[in-house]
Every structure is written in C-alpha cells, then in structure tokens.
Scaffold this motif. Structure first.
Motif, PDB file in Angstrom:
ATOM      1  N   VAL A   1       0.819  -1.213   0.000  1.00  0.00           N
ATOM      2  CA  VAL A   1       0.000   0.000   0.000  1.00  0.00           C
ATOM      3  C   VAL A   1       0.852   1.261   0.000  1.00  0.00           C
ATOM      4  N   PHE A   2       2.010   1.232   0.662  1.00  0.00           N
ATOM      5  CA  PHE A   2       2.838   2.437   0.716  1.00  0.00           C
ATOM      6  C   PHE A   2       3.545   2.686  -0.613  1.00  0.00           C
TER       7      PHE A   2
ATOM      8  N   VAL B   1      -5.929   5.783  -3.035  1.00  0.00           N
ATOM      9  CA  VAL B   1      -5.084   4.667  -2.594  1.00  0.00           C
ATOM     10  C   VAL B   1      -5.870   3.728  -1.690  1.00  0.00           C
ATOM     11  N   LEU B   2      -6.599   4.289  -0.741  1.00  0.00           N
ATOM     12  CA  LEU B   2      -7.372   3.468   0.194  1.00  0.00           C
ATOM     13  C   LEU B   2      -8.501   2.733  -0.520  1.00  0.00           C
ATOM     14  N   CYS B   3      -9.130   3.382  -1.481  1.00  0.00           N
ATOM     15  CA  CYS B   3     -10.199   2.717  -2.244  1.00  0.00           C
ATOM     16  C   CYS B   3      -9.658   1.510  -3.003  1.00  0.00           C
ATOM     17  N   MET B   4      -8.464   1.630  -3.544  1.00  0.00           N
ATOM     18  CA  MET B   4      -7.872   0.501  -4.261  1.00  0.00           C
ATOM     19  C   MET B   4      -7.586  -0.664  -3.325  1.00  0.00           C
ATOM     20  N   LEU B   5      -7.450  -0.387  -2.044  1.00  0.00           N
ATOM     21  CA  LEU B   5      -7.258  -1.448  -1.064  1.00  0.00           C
ATOM     22  C   LEU B   5      -8.590  -2.010  -0.583  1.00  0.00           C
ATOM     23  N   PHE B   6      -9.597  -1.147  -0.376  1.00  0.00           N
ATOM     24  CA  PHE B   6     -10.846  -1.567   0.252  1.00  0.00           C
ATOM     25  C   PHE B   6     -11.865  -2.152  -0.722  1.00  0.00           C
TER      26      PHE B   6
END
Length: 282
Positions: free
Chosen positions: A124-125, A145-150
């Motif tokens: 993620v970083f 970035v967070l949306c691509m993870l969640f």
C-alpha cells in the motif's frame, strides 16, 4: 419470540461505552473545531517554536511554533474525512461487484478476482507513493489509494456471502415465483449478505485512519501545513532523540484512540448483529 434482553445488555458493555465515548469526542472535535482550538492549526509562529506543554499551549508547540492541540483537533476532520470517504466510495463500488461476481459465477467472475489479486499484491505504501507522484500530494490521492485497497476487500466479503446464499431454498422459491436475477440479487441476497459488511465498515474506517497516518508519515499523504496526525508524528519523530517528546506523542495517542474506538465499535456491532439476527431473513 426471542427475548430482547441480550440486545439490551449489549448496550451496557464497557467496550461499547468506551467506543461510543471516543467516537463522540471525535465528532465534537469535527463539528466544533473552530471553537475548541485556541490557535490556528496552520499559522506558524517561530518565536513559540518547540515550547513544552504549558498553560497557553496545552500540548506544546512544534518546530514551526504551531499549537499541537489545535492541530490535533483540526486533524480529526482530515483523518475522519479521508476514512469515511474511502470506505463510502469502496462500499458503493465493491458491494455491487461482489454481488455480481458471486451470483454470476464463471470466467468473468474469476477474471475480476484475479484483477483484485493483482491490485492487492502491491504494497500500500509503494502504491501510495506512485499515485502521489502522478496525482499530487492531495487528500483525494490518499482516498484513491485506500479505495484501491478496500474495494477488493468488500467485494470478496460480499462474494463469499453470495456464493453461500444463492444456493439456499428461499432463492429457489424466489425464482419459482418469477423473480428476475436483479430482484434476486438485490432484494433477496444482498440484505442477507450485509452483516459481515456492516462489521467490516467500522474496521475499515479505523484501518483507513491508520493507513492515512502511515502514508503521511512517509511523505506520500497529506502535505504541510495541513493538520494530519501522521504528518505531525513524522515531524516530531526526528526530534524525540533530542528529548522533544510532545510533538510526536500526542498526535500518536490521537491515532491510537481513534483506531481503538472503531475497533471496539466493530466488535460490538458483530455481537449485536449475531444476537439480533439468529437466522437468514427470507
């Protein structure tokens, strides 16, 4: 008819009370930040640089002379805005995808899941630094970035529930009554698949706050002079060896209490939903 005594007793649990209390403090900080904070969160005053906690600056000042308490209060808006926005967008995208790939099994569903595997294989970083280089160091870059993870996470949770529910007898009964695929997916299956999603929402908000702080800490998140907890910890971490402990300590505690509140609420939400929902709703 099941008794509602377990539900009532769940509202007396210490974990729920603590979680709601910490959440209430954050909401108060978000709404009343201009009245709570005694100083501007972005105006530097080099004369007051690195003051220890005192009667004027309750939590001290940083190397630029900015009041730490005021910045922590205003940072609550930034961190929770990013967390709530990322989770809300991920829900809106991930849940329908999870329903579709779970209901329509086959090559397309497998391809979507492999694409999610590819996205989640990026640290993620590293992904955050790459997107910041392309999009700029802005709040919405962190949200993306967070949306691509969640999105893959919510999709996988919903897909797993849909794969189980689509074979239940009440789905066969809905087909026999003439219900179409859309009605079956979003009227019969989705409401029964939302329990783990609701629990995951609170976990994901806490995770988003923690990841936002981490991205800002390494320089891939919010940029100065915006008030953000991870950015404040980053600016103070280099000075802790010199005995300037307050610059990093208090924002770090704010991260801890914020993430803790959502973790506690997530656990209590799971208990409440498991108690009040003993079976699958038809």
């Amino acid at each position: 008819m099941p008794s509602d005594a377990p539900i009532r007793s769940s509202f007396l649990r210490p974990a729920l009370v603590i979680g709601l209390f910490l959440l209430a403090l954050q909401l108060i900080a978000i709404i009343f930040a201009p009245w709570i904070a005694p100083f501007s969160p972005i105006e530097a005053n080099p004369i007051d640089s690195l003051q220890t906690p005192n009667a004027i600056h309750w939590l001290g000042t940083d190397e630029l002379g900015m009041d730490i308490f005021s910045r922590i209060v205003f940072a609550t808006r930034v961190n929770l805005l990013i967390g709530f926005a990322a989770v809300a967008i991920s829900l809106a995208i991930g849940v329908p995808i999870g329903v579709l790939v779970g209901y329509y099994r086959g090559f397309t569903g497998a391809l979507v899941m492999r694409f999610f595997d590819f996205i989640q294989s990026f640290p993620v970083f590293v992904l955050g630094m790459a997107l910041v280089a392309v999009l700029g160091q802005e709040i919405w870059s962190v949200v993306i970035v967070l949306c691509m993870l969640f999105v893959p996470m919510f999709s996988r949770i919903v897909r797993a529930e849909v794969l189980s529910l689509r074979e239940r007898p009440f789905i066969a009964a809905a087909r026999c009554s003439g219900a179409g695929d859309f009605a079956i997916m979003f009227r019969h299956i989705l409401p029964n698949a939302m329990t783990p999603v609701i629990v995951q929402i609170s976990v994901s908000i806490g995770m988003a706050i923690l990841l936002t702080a981490g991205l800002s800490f390494i320089g891939a998140g919010v940029r100065l002079p915006a008030p953000e907890w991870g950015l404040m910890v980053s600016s103070g971490a280099q000075q802790m060896i010199l005995g300037v402990w307050w610059v990093a300590l208090f924002p770090g505690l704010a991260i801890v209490f914020s993430v803790l509140s959502f973790a506690l609420l997530s656990d209590e939400a799971k208990r409440l939903l498991d108690t009040s929902r003993p079976g699958v709703r038809r």
